[in-house]
Design a protein around this motif. Structure first.
Motif, PDB file in Angstrom:
ATOM      1  N   PHE A  25       0.816  -1.217   0.000  1.00 32.54           N
ATOM      2  CA  PHE A  25       0.000   0.000   0.000  1.00 32.54           C
ATOM      3  C   PHE A  25       0.851   1.269   0.000  1.00 32.54           C
ATOM      4  N   THR A  26       1.911   1.281   0.817  1.00 34.90           N
ATOM      5  CA  THR A  26       2.709   2.505   0.958  1.00 34.90           C
ATOM      6  C   THR A  26       3.707   2.684  -0.182  1.00 34.90           C
ATOM      7  N   ASN A  27       4.468   1.623  -0.503  1.00 36.70           N
ATOM      8  CA  ASN A  27       5.538   1.752  -1.497  1.00 36.70           C
ATOM      9  C   ASN A  27       5.043   1.649  -2.935  1.00 36.70           C
ATOM     10  N   THR A  28       4.096   0.732  -3.161  1.00 38.06           N
ATOM     11  CA  THR A  28       3.636   0.490  -4.531  1.00 38.06           C
ATOM     12  C   THR A  28       2.469   1.391  -4.919  1.00 38.06           C
ATOM     13  N   LEU A  29       1.484   1.486  -4.013  1.00 34.79           N
ATOM     14  CA  LEU A  29       0.289   2.264  -4.334  1.00 34.79           C
ATOM     15  C   LEU A  29       0.368   3.707  -3.866  1.00 34.79           C
ATOM     16  N   GLY A  30       1.356   4.014  -3.043  1.00 29.85           N
ATOM     17  CA  GLY A  30       1.545   5.384  -2.604  1.00 29.85           C
ATOM     18  C   GLY A  30       0.541   5.879  -1.582  1.00 29.85           C
ATOM     19  N   ILE A  31      -0.091   4.956  -0.856  1.00 31.70           N
ATOM     20  CA  ILE A  31      -1.046   5.347   0.186  1.00 31.70           C
ATOM     21  C   ILE A  31      -0.266   5.778   1.425  1.00 31.70           C
ATOM     22  N   PRO A  32      -0.615   6.887   2.063  1.00 37.04           N
ATOM     23  CA  PRO A  32       0.078   7.319   3.281  1.00 37.04           C
ATOM     24  C   PRO A  32       0.036   6.234   4.353  1.00 37.04           C
ATOM     25  N   ALA A  33       1.109   6.099   5.109  1.00 31.82           N
ATOM     26  CA  ALA A  33       1.216   5.035   6.109  1.00 31.82           C
ATOM     27  C   ALA A  33       0.084   5.087   7.131  1.00 31.82           C
ATOM     28  N   ALA A  34      -0.314   6.302   7.550  1.00 31.00           N
ATOM     29  CA  ALA A  34      -1.370   6.433   8.552  1.00 31.00           C
ATOM     30  C   ALA A  34      -2.709   5.898   8.049  1.00 31.00           C
ATOM     31  N   ALA A  35      -2.940   5.934   6.748  1.00 35.84           N
ATOM     32  CA  ALA A  35      -4.180   5.402   6.167  1.00 35.84           C
ATOM     33  C   ALA A  35      -4.037   3.939   5.787  1.00 35.84           C
ATOM     34  N   ALA A  36      -2.843   3.537   5.365  1.00 40.62           N
ATOM     35  CA  ALA A  36      -2.607   2.157   4.938  1.00 40.62           C
ATOM     36  C   ALA A  36      -2.689   1.179   6.106  1.00 40.62           C
ATOM     37  N   LYS A  37      -2.291   1.624   7.291  1.00 39.89           N
ATOM     38  CA  LYS A  37      -2.285   0.751   8.468  1.00 39.89           C
ATOM     39  C   LYS A  37      -3.681   0.233   8.816  1.00 39.89           C
ATOM     40  N   PRO A  38      -4.708   1.100   9.023  1.00 36.99           N
ATOM     41  CA  PRO A  38      -6.040   0.573   9.339  1.00 36.99           C
ATOM     42  C   PRO A  38      -6.645  -0.256   8.212  1.00 36.99           C
TER      43      PRO A  38
END
Length: 247
Positions: free
Chosen positions: A205-218
């Motif tokens: 989510f974070t590295n490939t899709l570029g989703i911020p870590a705070a949103a990718a975690k939940p």
């Protein structure tokens, strides 16, 4: 039907059709979905009160916790844990009016009772997630200068929250069905598997899709929630074979 299956609990399954009151259909679909998610067993009517069983099961049945509709759902879960088959046979239901006014089912109160095990697991998981997420947010700032700081923070936070979640599930959700010596290693293996899957999804989510870590975690936690519930209910905290009634 019951005399053909003395080792089982036979359920009279209502056939829902156009004349079935809406609240009966909606309530049954909801509880059936919750039961299937938690036990991996598909029942068409979890709320049926028409149940047949051997007289030899009575001492075991009276020890099952709960009252009213909560007891009915707990009974189904207990059968699964004790490896007692649930045999379904169709029955015809007659409703006196469209509102099913003769029913004693209280939509809010009894729905909560029916979903009690699922709700307790949800509360435990939310508590563990809150601890996990808070630790993750703190650690990701403290380790910002390190390589792979998202992965490092995720692993450390998961280890802390897993210890809390294990104790809550063992004592609150599954009510100490097994000793810690019997469940700690299987839970640790599950936690490790969830951690690996969690980390892979988080990095995706974070590295490939570029989703911020705070949103990718939940988002990651939600995807792994039902997997964790199923494994703990069906494997780790499942009653030993032979702990059910002797027919």
């Amino acid at each position: 039907m019951a005399h053909l299956h003395p080792e089982a609990v036979v359920l009279g399954v209502r056939q829902f059709g156009p004349d079935t009151p809406a609240r009966s259909q909606i309530g049954n679909r909801l509880t059936s979905a919750l039961f299937r998610a938690a036990s991996h067993q598909k029942l068409r009517d979890t709320q049926t009160g028409l149940r047949a069983f051997s007289i030899y099961m009575l001492p075991w049945l009276v020890d099952i916790a709960g009252e009213r509709y909560e007891y009915e759902m707990n009974m189904l879960f207990a059968c699964g844990r004790a490896h007692i088959p649930l045999v379904q046979t169709p029955v015809h239901a007659v409703y006196l009016d469209a509102r099913n006014s003769t029913s004693h089912f209280c939509t809010v109160r009894d729905s909560v009772r029916i979903a009690k095990t699922f709700l307790k697991f949800s509360i435990s998981s939310l508590t563990g997630f809150a601890a996990d997420y808070l630790a993750f947010l703190i650690l990701i700032r403290l380790t910002a200068a390190l390589p792979y700081h998202v992965l490092i923070s995720n692993v450390a936070a998961r280890v802390l929250s897993a210890a809390l979640n294990y104790q809550m599930n063992r004592m609150l959700v599954f009510e100490g069905r097994k000793k810690a010596s019997e469940t700690l290693l299987p839970y640790a293996a599950l936690a490790l598997g969830i951690l690996v899957g969690n980390s892979i999804l988080l990095m995706l989510f974070t590295n490939t899709l570029g989703i911020p870590a705070a949103a990718a975690k939940p988002l990651t936690e939600v995807l792994l929630f039902l997997i964790s519930l199923s494994v703990q209910s069906l494997v780790i905290f499942r009653s030993k074979k032979g702990e059910g009634p002797h027919v």
